[in-house]
Design an enzyme around this catalytic site. Structure first.
Site, short mmCIF file in Angstrom:
data_model
loop_
_atom_site.label_atom_id
_atom_site.label_comp_id
_atom_site.label_asym_id
_atom_site.label_seq_id
_atom_site.Cartn_x
_atom_site.Cartn_y
_atom_site.Cartn_z
N ARG A 1 -0.73 -13.99 3.03
CA ARG A 1 -1.82 -14.65 2.29
C ARG A 1 -1.72 -14.25 0.81
O ARG A 1 -0.91 -13.41 0.43
CB ARG A 1 -3.17 -14.28 2.87
N GLY A 2 -2.58 -14.85 0.02
CA GLY A 2 -2.71 -14.47 -1.39
C GLY A 2 -1.42 -14.55 -2.17
O GLY A 2 -0.64 -15.50 -2.03
N ILE A 3 -1.22 -13.54 -2.99
CA ILE A 3 -0.05 -13.53 -3.89
C ILE A 3 1.26 -13.52 -3.10
O ILE A 3 2.21 -14.23 -3.44
CB ILE A 3 -0.12 -12.30 -4.82
N ARG B 1 0.45 -7.66 8.67
CA ARG B 1 -0.07 -6.59 9.52
C ARG B 1 -0.86 -7.16 10.69
O ARG B 1 -0.67 -6.74 11.82
CB ARG B 1 -0.94 -5.66 8.68
N ASP C 1 3.68 -2.95 10.05
CA ASP C 1 2.79 -2.13 9.25
C ASP C 1 3.67 -1.32 8.31
O ASP C 1 4.44 -0.47 8.76
CB ASP C 1 1.98 -1.22 10.18
N VAL C 2 3.57 -1.57 7.02
CA VAL C 2 4.46 -0.88 6.07
C VAL C 2 4.23 0.63 6.03
O VAL C 2 5.05 1.37 5.50
CB VAL C 2 4.35 -1.46 4.63
N GLY D 1 -0.71 -4.54 -0.11
CA GLY D 1 -1.66 -3.63 -0.75
C GLY D 1 -3.05 -3.76 -0.16
O GLY D 1 -3.40 -4.78 0.41
N TYR E 1 -7.10 3.01 -5.99
CA TYR E 1 -6.32 1.78 -6.19
C TYR E 1 -5.57 1.83 -7.54
O TYR E 1 -4.37 1.55 -7.61
CB TYR E 1 -7.28 0.59 -6.16
N LYS F 1 -1.55 1.91 -8.23
CA LYS F 1 -0.91 0.81 -8.96
C LYS F 1 -0.16 1.31 -10.20
O LYS F 1 0.84 0.72 -10.60
CB LYS F 1 -1.97 -0.24 -9.34
#
Lengths: 82, 239
Positions: B13-15, B35, B53-54, B82, B145, B149
């Site tokens: 999803r997302g980016i 995940r 799962d990273v 993330g 966070y 980052k």
């Protein structure tokens, strides 16, 4: 340790491929840094190739003090017969 | 058309999903990890979704093996997975810190380490880390966070120094607010507060972030490494 010509040829091929040096420069007494122009990352990369070719595992810590082809050859082939 | 093997973590999803769609459009073969829920919008023989799962070294190893068996070694890694667990410093627990730093920073390192072996051998590789404007702008309630980052910047730059001579580049994309679930979770007020800090006065679309990723991952961007590319509508200019 006595050298096995077949094993040394295999070693030499890895060194030539990874370090991009002429095969005749890869002699037992050649020093990685001074004679073959290899830096620490080159050495790690060479060991990765040797691990694959000789089907052995080499610990990072075992690379300490490995400066010459002979030392690396002995390290890798020593594990093979072990 | 390029036909590279691309791995995007957190690509459901997302980016991450927007990146996957863009790389597919370019002709690349794209594996995404997820995940919990697989991406609904990715299909075709050039797309692969892997449950992984990273945070698990075993699952990351298995994911790489699966890609290598199907397509060969990973040439482009987008470390995008993330999470956030926002709360003020005074209230943050060790678990909240660990979960965010482990997923955003340690897992990115883990994936880059695994990918870099084959990249080094191939004398080619593109690694893009998904950072955030808050990594250098700071953000109240996001100490974990933001730290994770900005950690990605040191990671990318050290990889650049280690592997640069091997044709491997490592770069960082730093988005500001993006129209994703993560932004939506802030609620309308939270999202509006954030976008009010952006000169462009809106959030980015995920696609607008993906184009920056695709650029840094392009074969032509061979001389760009260790950079932070902000995609933030000018939010953190000068930082």
């Amino acid at each position: 340790m006595s050298e096995n010509p077949e094993a040394f040829e295999k070693f030499k091929k890895c060194a030539v491929d990874v370090l991009s040096v002429d095969a005749d420069k890869v002699t037992m007494d050649a020093r990685f840094n001074e004679d073959l122009g290899a830096d620490s990352l080159d050495l790690v990369e060479l060991v990765m190739a040797l691990e694959e070719a000789f089907e052995v595992n080499v610990d990072e810590s075992e690379l300490d003090g490995v400066d010459t082809v002979r030392q690396a050859y002995d390290l890798v082939t020593g594990k093979q017969s072990a | 058309m390029s036909n590279r093997v691309v791995l995007i973590t957190g690509g459901n999803r997302g980016i991450g999903l927007a990146c996957a769609q863009l790389f597919l459009k370019q002709g690349d073969r794209v594996a995404v990890t997820y995940r919990s829920s697989p991406p609904a919008e990715l299909d075709g023989e050039n797309a692969m979704a892997i449950k992984c799962d990273v945070n698990s070294a075993e699952e990351v190893e298995a994911a790489f093996k699966q890609i290598e068996a199907a397509w060969g070694t990973v040439e482009v890694l987008v470390a995008n997975a993330g999470v956030n667990k926002d709360t003020l410093l005074m209230r943050m627990t060790e678990d909240q810190w660990d979960e965010v730093v482990d997923t955003n920073l340690k897992a990115a390192w883990r994936c880059a380490q695994r990918a870099s072996k084959a990249m080094m051998k191939a004398r080619f590789g593109r690694i893009v880390f998904m950072s955030s404007v808050v990594g250098y702008f700071g953000s109240p309630g996001q100490t974990n966070y933001a730290a994770s980052k900005s950690g990605l910047i040191g990671l990318a730059r050290s990889i650049t120094r280690e592997l640069g001579a091997r044709g491997v580049t490592a770069n960082v994309v730093a988005p500001g607010p993006v129209e994703t679930d993560m932004l939506n979770a802030l609620g309308d007020d939270g999202a509006a507060r954030l976008t009010s800090l952006v000169p462009l006065q809106r959030a980015a679309t995920a696609h607008e972030v993906a184009v920056a990723v695709a650029f840094l991952a392009s074969t032509e961007a061979a001389y760009i490494s260790g950079v932070i590319l902000p995609v933030d509508g000018g939010m953190a200019m000068g930082h």
